[in-house]
Design a protein around this motif. Structure first.
Motif, mmCIF file in Angstrom:
data_model
loop_
_atom_site.group_PDB
_atom_site.id
_atom_site.type_symbol
_atom_site.label_atom_id
_atom_site.label_comp_id
_atom_site.label_asym_id
_atom_site.label_seq_id
_atom_site.Cartn_x
_atom_site.Cartn_y
_atom_site.Cartn_z
ATOM 1 N N ILE A 47 0.872 -1.180 0.000
ATOM 2 C CA ILE A 47 0.000 0.000 0.000
ATOM 3 C C ILE A 47 0.908 1.230 0.000
ATOM 4 N N THR B 15 0.977 5.181 -0.258
ATOM 5 C CA THR B 15 0.138 6.378 -0.111
ATOM 6 C C THR B 15 1.037 7.600 -0.229
ATOM 7 N N ILE C 177 -3.226 6.807 -3.781
ATOM 8 C CA ILE C 177 -3.091 5.478 -3.181
ATOM 9 C C ILE C 177 -2.873 4.485 -4.319
ATOM 10 N N ILE D 174 4.150 6.958 2.317
ATOM 11 C CA ILE D 174 4.243 5.841 3.263
ATOM 12 C C ILE D 174 4.045 4.566 2.455
ATOM 13 N N ARG E 188 3.409 0.567 2.998
ATOM 14 C CA ARG E 188 3.072 -0.464 3.982
ATOM 15 C C ARG E 188 2.990 -1.825 3.284
ATOM 16 N N ALA F 207 1.681 -5.617 3.627
ATOM 17 C CA ALA F 207 0.655 -6.295 4.426
ATOM 18 C C ALA F 207 0.312 -7.639 3.809
ATOM 19 N N ALA G 11 -2.181 8.461 6.394
ATOM 20 C CA ALA G 11 -2.560 8.253 7.794
ATOM 21 C C ALA G 11 -1.336 8.056 8.678
ATOM 22 N N THR H 42 0.027 6.257 11.563
ATOM 23 C CA THR H 42 -0.326 5.008 12.259
ATOM 24 C C THR H 42 0.846 4.607 13.144
ATOM 25 N N TYR I 108 -0.464 -4.054 12.674
ATOM 26 C CA TYR I 108 -1.860 -3.652 12.811
ATOM 27 C C TYR I 108 -2.564 -4.116 11.546
ATOM 28 N N TYR I 109 -3.836 -3.793 11.397
ATOM 29 C CA TYR I 109 -4.605 -4.316 10.270
ATOM 30 C C TYR I 109 -5.055 -3.214 9.321
ATOM 31 N N ALA I 110 -5.157 -3.576 8.047
ATOM 32 C CA ALA I 110 -5.662 -2.669 7.022
ATOM 33 C C ALA I 110 -6.881 -3.306 6.358
ATOM 34 N N VAL J 146 -8.538 2.942 2.349
ATOM 35 C CA VAL J 146 -7.840 2.024 3.247
ATOM 36 C C VAL J 146 -8.046 2.518 4.668
ATOM 37 N N TYR K 219 -7.357 1.663 8.836
ATOM 38 C CA TYR K 219 -6.365 0.955 9.653
ATOM 39 C C TYR K 219 -6.926 0.738 11.051
#
Lengths: 108, 108
Positions: free
Chosen positions: A15, A17, A58, A94, A96, A98, B4, B6, B11-13, B60, B62
């Motif tokens: 992800i 952003t 995004i 950013i 990420r 996941a 965001a 965070t 953690y979860y998305a 998205v 979080y």
């Protein structure tokens, strides 16, 4: 662009952003070239990308393995694009990584 | 909207990718209300949303736990919005739940 057709989980999502600078030089060509180039990499599963009117972008790319993500991050032409991104195109971003665990679909 | 802020992973998305129908009635109010309402839920960490000129939307959100995601999915006003979404606003969507494992930041 459509929502990406991906196989059953588990798989990985990156992800990304971002907020852009005001420097447009070369950006559009790079962005479309990186989507084409990512699509050619081993274990690439799909990509979704949107930038809203307020400037937030995004991009989510999907990959079958963490190794595939590491290889893409290290890909030579992508590394050049990353350097230009830090140098001029992006104000902030950013990234990420996941692991996608569950998916639900809706369509008419 | 900004990327965001965070905490450190894990953690979860929840990656929600959508294409809209041509029915706009009530959509904008619902979308901004759902972002406000999500932000009030326990263990909410942040949200990023963009819809591009081609119509693809990516939101998205979080969350600190899978329980928080389950609670948000079941939240009463959110369930009403989900039903309207299936009934009129969305042509197609995919919801992916993923565990964020690694994060990198860049900023000027």
């Amino acid at each position: 662009m459509q929502p990406a057709s991906t196989p059953e989980p588990p798989y990985y999502a990156v992800i990304f952003t971002s907020l852009r600078t005001e420097i447009d030089e070369g950006y559009g060509d790079m962005a479309s070239r990186m989507i084409d180039l990512a699509s050619e990499q081993p274990d690439f599963l799909g990509v979704e990308s949107a930038r809203g009117a307020d400037g937030l972008g995004i991009t989510v790319s999907y990959w079958a393995s963490e190794e595939a993500i590491a290889n893409w991050r290290a890909q030579a032409e992508h590394r050049v694009a990353q350097a230009h991104g830090r140098g001029k195109w992006y104000e902030q971003f950013i990234t990420r990584v996941a692991k996608v665990e569950r998916v639900r679909h809706f369509g008419r």
